[in-house]
Scaffold this active site. Structure first.
Site, short mmCIF file in Angstrom:
data_model
loop_
_atom_site.label_atom_id
_atom_site.label_comp_id
_atom_site.label_asym_id
_atom_site.label_seq_id
_atom_site.Cartn_x
_atom_site.Cartn_y
_atom_site.Cartn_z
CG ASP B 388 149.28 48.71 10.68
OD1 ASP B 388 150.19 49.38 10.17
OD2 ASP B 388 148.73 47.75 10.14
CB THR B 390 148.36 48.89 5.42
OG1 THR B 390 149.12 50.04 5.11
CG2 THR B 390 147.88 48.21 4.18
CD GLU B 490 152.94 42.29 -8.74
OE1 GLU B 490 152.75 41.26 -8.07
OE2 GLU B 490 154.04 42.60 -9.20
CE LYS B 554 154.52 46.31 -10.55
NZ LYS B 554 153.33 45.54 -10.76
NE ARG B 588 148.96 50.49 -1.48
CZ ARG B 588 149.16 49.80 -0.36
NH1 ARG B 588 148.38 49.99 0.67
NH2 ARG B 588 150.11 48.92 -0.27
CB THR B 668 151.56 54.26 8.65
OG1 THR B 668 151.58 53.75 7.34
CG2 THR B 668 151.77 55.75 8.59
N GLY B 669 154.07 52.62 7.80
CA GLY B 669 155.22 52.55 6.92
C GLY B 669 155.06 53.41 5.68
CG ASP B 670 151.31 54.15 4.16
OD1 ASP B 670 151.83 53.10 3.80
OD2 ASP B 670 150.11 54.32 4.38
CG ASN B 804 153.78 45.60 9.79
OD1 ASN B 804 152.72 45.07 10.13
ND2 ASN B 804 153.81 46.64 8.99
#
EC number: 7.6.2.1
Lengths: 372, 1246
Positions: B388, B390, B490, B554, B588, B668-670, B804
């Site tokens: 993974d 992250t 955030e 955003k 990011r 990865t989900g990126d 995940n």
């Protein structure tokens, strides 16, 4: 080996990710101890097979084994051994008739006389063996067919032998003493030696029948029942003799109470079963002459007088009589010497071959470069 | 009567135990333990005899009770069997004891139960379904509760669910409004509502039920439930009704039995054991045939001395019995102690992993943990790592790094100051902003200056950051703000705004109070359009103190750019240029935008919103549609770039692992760019690579085509490299494994994983050195792992930290969990866990390698020693009439495996090292033998077996040759059975001890102790067993009286033993030497070097670290938005009220003023001309693309006659504030070719 993933302890939390419930700051460090054991840093000797250790080892083995082998071979060759087969398979052999006409129940003893010649003198103590071939004393059922506690003089076992002894456990509703197949098949030939003097006279050679068994067997393992009662016939009165025996156990050597009953040495020797189907057992010892001048058995003609009782023809067995002198390493045993010489030479040769290989192809600059 | 029924629905009436007892619901007493004192023995034995091996030995034991078959005493089997069973039983009992203890502890926890209107202390286990219990802050929830009321406003309560699902962030639960009024115990005692709900299940996120109370129905959802295992936080107290108790709780329902993973060595071992069984049967048959022949030819004639046993009447029956007898005595080729020893060794290795200080992370105070103790040697065989990103490769700690505001990039300090200026001092915010966060670092002075100067766009940008979020603030002391953010991104953004003077101070349900450049401003919060993974954006609608309504948004740039007002094109292009740059740096990114809403627009939308909000069915879809309506025509402000820091040592680890020939796939989900860049920064991708293929097709055909093309390219390069040597394509593909990389996106992967294409995909991917799958779902992660696992026959390892990754971790052969930021769910599912990715190299290259090596050496030796031991009986069979007579004393047979030879080999299996740990890391190639399975495979097994059989031949025939003629020095022959047995046994023990000494490469004191100790023990026991003392006590059992003494006193015997030893060992020695000398393995060479040098060398040059790039993943979660607007979670802070001020923000007015100006001029736009270059030349040459964009931007706003890029940006902002129709005239579409950035086409409309 299934594992339940749930552990009630999990509920207690305080795993590293979670925020403790306002816990005080000083958390005990879980850092593992810095011990050599736990960190796998125990001091250790790390041997490695290098040319410097392996090749000398081979040469050393060679250099040690070859002299030992030569020594053993020479010693073995100096031992004199004489062997004669008296089974009587051959039509012309003296015991042929005996071997043919034999049955366990015959009452009259069949005797035969086997002449032989010794070419060399036998010096020092000479040991007389009987040898049997194709006799399976190492068969599982045979080996276990005995009762050691009966032989050890246990009263209850005497009258109620172990089941292992079947079918030689009881006879005529009396327990057999000694019970079992081993005892039942006791070797019962009688062998006598006569020196035939050049002048024709037969001189009986004195055969010592004690000192042929292991000390532990004679003094610890085998004991007559009835402690101090010297009258063995009373001790054994409620027992029956083994079916193949001519006489009961307390008459094996009536002349010597220390060699009678279960502690009869011929019996003890027989009871020590052989490892292989061809074996020899010590029968008698011919002690060296007191004067030390004449050999124990001078060269010449001898006669072996056999009272032929023991049947072996039915299963293709052979009976032999062996005379042998002895050295520090026991009897004649060329195998050991030859084996030592062979192994020593092979090791030495291997050492040479390895040395050549090492010099020609060997990876001697190991430390120079390591491919990565 | 008692009927088992499957519960179809659950009815629970509050405060009515009698009623609830009818249903016989489980009580709250949990029992994870398996046994109690009475059931332990039968149940445990029953479980143990379900193991095939144990049953087999029980079967042998029964065989031995038949006297005609019994070739050994019963104790030769029963002693090891009992030993094995009792070791396992002790282990099980200890485990169960601790389970009992923890059960007890949990069951005896106190909880406050409302009984008869009074709160009484009750143990957890006495809590019944239908009880009302009171919980206090920081307490564990005792059972699955329906929340009735809470001390907090709106009867909310906060829980931490980390134990349940691993998520560390707090969750909010709220009671029904009808029950929330039942504040005090008296009212609650009167509560007699009845809950009808679903039966117990394991779905953590779902609950469905109805509360019937006072003739009314109230629907219940998961939002009303407090599940067992949660911890109450930030809530003084609350009351709940027990719905599910004990084993029915969702926590317990989720704790199913886990699948038991087996290693490849396990599987190989099982196969080999089966083969050995086959071999055993063969030997049995051969010997039985021999027995038949012997009994017919010899035994039948020998009956006068040895009659057949009564039931035996012919040779065939005898042969049949002999077969079983031989099965008994030859069973030691499959030693019962094998499985136990393997487990012991693995347990030892697991402890070494747990004890390793170098896998301890002091920051999080976690040591590595081997959660599964049975997989260690497989760690030495890993070929594929699925990681993974992250939280695994990256730290999941976000820092606000760069931003692009209105087309101008900030934060690029390094570029301006040049490379030699190492580190600029971070800006000091505290001097002018007392509320600044001291930990925040930013280096670019220009942004601060822009704030000071009062650039409206910058202000607006920061305002978005300070308003558009769901962060909660806590102000414990005046001026000390603590933000609690849903996602670290955030938090980073809000903190950045805070430091630049736009401090988010506090919020109430309807307001957000900020501190803008020292002035308190309070916005009315009209709506929060919350984030979710489909929308990939969030917005807030606020009314500023002047009364203007504005939507701030955003979100992911791709999503946001589609919803911009069409006049934003130029700015969008500049910004997307910047965004590409940022993504290129592995940051990011988020884009920010706003939209002005008129009062009418807002009212109309708010109406629709309320409608959707109230909808009961498809509420989410409807809300999304409504959100979509308002998030249109937005004006772009800029973009943020947040750095996701790489974990320590990641590039080094990956470099070392790939040197060890381990293929690393990042799943990865990126998005693709970030994933690629993380790939570069981790050294997975390097500039030396021949080619990097990107598969990004959306259709089956395109994916297939792309895969085919990349394969062709690989073949081509392989051909050119090999000089045109022809080879079949498939083997060629196998042989490439060169400098290629494959990047595949999630939607392509979906096609690639289909049955007809998976092979193609796998072939292509496996020929690549690095594979990156981006935008993949958790399920796809598992599918990819499954694919490789199924087709490649390679050991796979999956490493991850989040929920995940759980499916992937469970699928792979070995699952590793990073105990990091994202909770413990991955850890709970994993086999190994630690807190830093870099520990992986140590786990694999040191522990895994050693474990594999040790296990292989152990198995080789173990099979060897048992064959050497057992096969002697086979040879002896030919000399004892195939009667199944054993060569050795039965005590020797009993003790050989468990006493005489067990400890040295265990010590080797636990402590052996071929090369020291530093070398394993220095020379990653040392790992390869494990991957290729070189140390223990079928070939090695046969070599061991052959060696064992050879040794057994030597051990039988050398004593046979010597002893058959030898006599003692007193003339007594040595050929008796007992002497032979003692000689052979002694020779055997010595030979196997020499062999283990030869196999042991690392002689610690323990090894010395065990090896010498075993020999010593052998002789001690031998002499003890053959002593007259034991014989006198048990004359029947110890009939080897005096054998040891008589035999070992003979020089011939010792000469025989020496001879047998040399003959057994010398060939092995020669063979090993030759192998070492002619074809040394790397480990041998390293070891040799070690020996020669005997001094420490500095580790080789580390792989240099390039510019640190970091990654991106949209980790934001849906969550607080709704809560904030509903105002439920607000504890009205008096401070927030006090600071509320109705002063107008000057910048707001400023913006208004400019907007008006823009409206009046925007219609007069003229096409851009070449003269524009004059204006654009004034822009600082940040980059070619930005200057081109600047040009375009100026084109749109030329009449404004701006002279600085900031003004250009401002004017762009103005555009969307016009009416739609007006704006279209001023829209410029600029198409910038990002790569070339030389040609700029401006097409003017209108």
């Amino acid at each position: 080996m299934m594992a339940s993933s749930y552990n009630a302890k999990d509920e207690d939390g305080h795993h590293p990710g979670s925020v403790g419930s306002g816990g005080p700051g000083a958390v005990k460090s879980k850092k593992p101890d810095n011990t050599a054991f736990k960190q796998q840093r125990l001091p250790a000797w790390q041997p490695i097979l290098t040319a410097g250790t392996v090749l000398p080892a081979f040469f050393m083995i060679g250099l040690i084994f070859i002299p030992i082998g030569i020594g053993l071979l020479v010693t073995s060759n100096n031992i004199k051994e004489f062997e004669i087969d008296y089974t009587g398979v051959d039509m012309f052999s003296p015991c042929f008739n005996c071997s043919q006409s034999y049955s366990w129940n015959s009452t009259s003893a069949c005797t035969c006389s086997v002449p032989f010649t010794l070419d060399q003198p036998f010096e020092s103590n000479v040991f007389m063996y009987y040898g049997l071939s194709n006799f399976y004393q190492n068969h599982r059922r045979y080996v276990k067919s005995r009762d050691d506690s009966q032989l050890n003089g246990d009263k209850s076992s005497l009258l109620n032998p172990s089941k292992e002894c079947e079918p030689y456990r009881t006879s005529d509703k009396k327990s057999i003493a000694p019970c079992g197949a081993i005892a039942n098949s006791l070797f019962n030939d009688t062998l006598e030696l006569f020196y035939i003097h050049p002048n024709g006279s037969r001189i009986a050679i004195h055969l010592v029948k004690t000192g042929i068994a292991w000390w532990t067997d004679k003094h610890v393992k085998f004991r007559n029942p009835g402690e101090n009662n010297n009258n063995l016939s009373i001790v054994f009165q409620d027992t029956s003799k083994p079916v193949n025996w001519r006489k009961p156990v307390y008459e094996l050597d009536p002349s010597d109470p220390d060699n009678n009953g279960f502690i009869n040495e011929d019996f003890i020797v027989w009871m020590r079963t052989a490892a292989l189907p061809t074996f020899r057992k010590l029968y008698r010892i011919i002690q060296k002459k007191k004067d030390n001048m004449t050999p124990t058995l001078p060269p010449g003609n001898y006669s072996l007088e056999v009272i032929y009782n023991y049947p072996v023809r039915s299963f293709d067995g052979r009976k032999r009589m062996i005379l042998s002198t002895i050295s520090w390493m026991g009897g004649k045993n060329p195998f050991l010497g030859i084996a030592y010489i062979t192994v020593g030479s092979v090791c030495f040769f291997l050492g040479v071959v390895l040395l050549i290989i090492h010099h020609k192809y060997g990876n001697r600059n190991n430390n120079a470069d390591i491919p990565n | 009567f008692f009927v088992f029924f499957t519960e179809e629905e659950r009815r629970v009436r509050a405060n009515d135990r009698e009623y609830n007892e009818k249903f016989q619901y489980a009580s709250n007493c949990i029992m994870t333990s398996k046994y109690n004192i009475i059931t332990f023995l039968p149940v445990n034995l029953f479980e143990q005899f379900q193991e095939v091996a144990n049953t087999y030995f029980l079967f042998l034991l029964i065989l031995q009770l038949i006297p005609q078959i019994s070739s050994l005493s019963w104790f030769t089997t029963i002693v090891p069997l009992v030993l094995v069973l009792s070791i396992t039983a002790v282990k099980d009992a200890t485990d169960d004891y601790f389970r009992h203890k923890s059960d007890n502890q949990v069951n005896n926890r106190q909880s406050q139960v409302l009984i008869g209107g009074i709160l009484q202390k009750e143990k957890w286990m006495n809590v019944r379904v239908g009880d009302i219990i009171k919980l206090e802050n920081n307490q564990f929830v005792a059972a699955d509760l329906l929340l009735l009321s809470s001390s907090e406003p709106h009867s909310l309560c906060y829980i931490e669910t980390a134990e349940l699902d691993g998520e560390t962030n707090m969750k909010v639960r709220q009671s029904l409004s009808v029950t929330s009024e039942l504040g005090d115990p008296n009212n609650l005692a009167q509560f007699d509502g009845e809950v009808v709900c679903e039966p117990p299940n394991n779905k953590l996120d779902r609950f469905c039920g109805t509360l019937y109370w006072k003739d009314c129905k109230y629907p219940l959802s998961n939002q009303n439930m407090l599940l067992r295992g949660c911890v109450l936080r930030n809530t003084e107290s609350c009351y709940g009704l027990v719905i599910f108790a004990g084993p029915d709780t969702k926590l317990m329902q989720n704790s199913g039995r886990t699948k038991f993973k087996r290693t490849s060595i396990d599987r190989l071992m099982n196969t080999l054991v089966l083969w050995i069984f086959g071999f055993l049967v063969c030997m049995g048959v051969i010997l039985a045939i021999g027995n038949a022949v012997w009994e017919k030819e010899v035994g039948a004639l020998f009956q006068s001395f040895l009659p057949w046993d009564p039931p035996v009447d012919n040779f065939l029956f005898s042969a049949f019995l002999s077969f079983w007898s031989y099965v008994i005595i030859l069973n030691t080729v499959v030693p019962i102690s094998l499985y136990v020893s393997v487990e012991v060794i693995r347990l030892g290795h697991s402890y070494f992993i747990n004890w390793d200080r170098r896998m301890f992370c002091s920051r999080s105070n976690t040591a590595a943990e081997a959660r599964t103790t049975t997989l260690n040697e497989e760690l030495g065989q890993v070929e594929y790592i699925f990681s993974d990103k992250t939280g695994t490769l990256t730290q999941n700690i976000m820092t606000f790094n760069k931003c692009s505001i209105n087309g101008r990039a900030y934060g690029e300090v390094m570029d301006i100051l040049g490379a030699q200026q190492k580190r600029v001092q971070p800006l000091d915010f505290t001097a002018w902003n007392p509320l600044a966060d001291r930990d925040f670092c930013f280096y670019d002075q220009s942004l601060l200056e822009a704030v000071m100067v009062g650039e409206p766009a910058v202000h607006e940008f920061l305002r978005v950051l300070s308003l558009c979020h769901t962060v909660m603030s806590e102000e414990k002391r005046e001026g000390v703000l603590v933000y609690k953010a849903q996602s670290p991104d955030e938090g980073a953004l809000v903190t950045a705004a805070r430091n630049f003077g736009f401090v988010f101070r506090s919020r109430t349900p309807g307001t957000v109070t900020t501190h803008e450049l020292g002035k308190a401003v309070t916005y009315t919060l009209l709506a929060i359009l919350d984030f979710n993974n489909i929308r990939k954006r969030m917005s807030v609608i606020v009314r500023n103190p002047e009364g203007r309504i504005r939507l701030y948004c955003k979100g992911a740039d791709t999503v946001l750019f589609e919803r911009l007002h069409s006049c934003n094109h130029e700015l969008m292009n500049i910004t997307s240029d910047h965004l590409n740059e940022y993504a290129g740096d592995g940051l990011r990114t988020l884009a920010l935008a706003y939209r002005d809403l008129s009062e009418e627009q807002w009212e109309a939308w708010a109406e629709r919103f309320r409608g959707a909000d109230k909808a009961t069915d498809c509420r989410d879809d409807r809300l999304a549609a409504v959100y979509e309506e308002i998030e249109q025509d937005m004006m772009l402000l800029g973009a943020t770039a947040v750095e996701d820091k790489l974990q320590d040592g990641v590039p080094e680890t990956i470099a070392i692992l790939s040197l060890a020939n381990i293929k690393i796939w990042v799943l990865t989900g990126d998005k693709q760019e970030t994933a690629v860049n993380i790939g570069y920064s981790c050294k997975m991708l390097t500039d030396d690579m021949t080619e990097i293929f990107i598969v990004n097709g959306h259709t089956v055909q395109s994916v297939r085509e792309e895969l085919r093309k990349s394969r062709e390219r690989m073949l081509e390069s392989a051909r050119t490299r090999d000089g045109g040597k022809e080879a079949p394509p498939s083997s060629l593909l196998e042989s490439i494994s060169g400098e290629f990389a494959l990047i595949i996106s999630g939607h392509s992967l979906a096609h690639a994983l289909e049955a007809d294409m998976e092979r193609e995909f796998l072939e292509t991917a496996c020929a690549c050195r690095a594979v990156i799958c981006c935008r993949v779902t958790p399920l796809q992660k598992a599918l990819v792992v499954e694919l490789v696992k199924r087709h490649k026959k390679a050991v796979t390892l999956a490493i991850g930290d989040g929920a995940n990754d759980v499916s992937m971790i469970k699928t792979a052969h070995i699952g590793v969990g990073i105990s990091g930021q994202e909770g413990i769910q991955a850890v709970l599912a994993s086999d190994y866990s630690f807190s830093q990715f870099r520990f992986l190299q140590r786990l694999l290259l040191v522990h895994g390698r050693w474990s594999y090596l040790r296990m292989c050496r152990f198995l080789c030796y173990f099979f060897y020693k048992n064959f050497a031991f057992t096969m002697v009986h086979f040879w002896f069979g030919f000399f004892c009439g195939f009667s199944a007579q054993t060569v050795y004393d039965q005590y020797f047979i009993t003790l050989y495996n468990i006493v005489y030879t067990s400890l040295p080999v265990l010590a080797m299996g636990i402590f052996d090292q071929d090369v020291p740990e530093q070398r394993s890391l220095e020379y990653p190639k040392l790992y390869e033998p494990g991957q290729l399975n070189l140390l223990f495979n079928k070939r090695e097994f046969f070599i061991c077996i052959a060696q064992g059989i050879y040794t057994s031949v030597v051990l039988f025939f050398i004593p046979y040759g010597v002893l058959s003629h030898a006599t003692q020095s007193n003339g007594v022959p040595l050929a008796d059975y007992q002497t032979f047995a003692v000689t052979t046994a002694t020779a055997l023990v010595i030979v196997v001890s020499v062999q283990i000494a030869l196999d042991t490469g690392y002689w610690t004191a323990i090894n010395h102790f065990f090896i010498w100790g075993s020999l010593g023990t052998y002789f001690t026991i031998l002499f003890a067993m053959h002593s007259s003392i034991l014989f006198n006590i048990f004359p029947k059992q110890f009939h080897f009286l005096g054998s040891a003494h008589n035999t070992l006193g003979q020089p011939v015997v010792w000469l025989t033993i020496a001879l047998a030893t040399v003959i057994s060992i010398a060939p092995v020695l020669a063979f090993r030497f030759l192998k070492l000398d002619l074809k040394p393995q790397l480990s041998d060479t390293v070891r040799n070097t070690q020996l020669v040098l005997q001094k420490k060398r500095k580790p080789g040059g580390r792989v240099g670290r390039g510019s640190r790039r970091s990654g991106y993943a949209f980790a934001h979660q849906e969550g607080f938005g709704e809560l904030i607007t509903s105002g439920k979670n607000m504890r009205l802070s008096s401070m927030a009220l006090a600071t509320f001020a109705s002063r107008h923000s000057s910048s707001w007015i400023d913006t208004l003023r400019r907007k008006k100006h823009a409206n009046s001029t925007g219609a007069q736009n003229t096409p851009p001309t070449g003269e524009d270059s004059a204006a654009s030349s004034q822009t600082p040459p940040l980059s070619t693309s930005s200057s081109a964009a600047g040009k375009a931007g100026q084109a749109c706003n030329e009449p404004v006659l701006t002279h600085s890029p900031d003004d250009i940006a401002l004017s762009v902002i103005r555009c969307p504030e016009r009416e739609v129709g007006e704006c279209s005239t001023g829209t410029v579409q600029v198409n910038i070719h990002l790569k070339t950035s030389s040609s700029t086409n401006c097409i003017l409309w209108g």
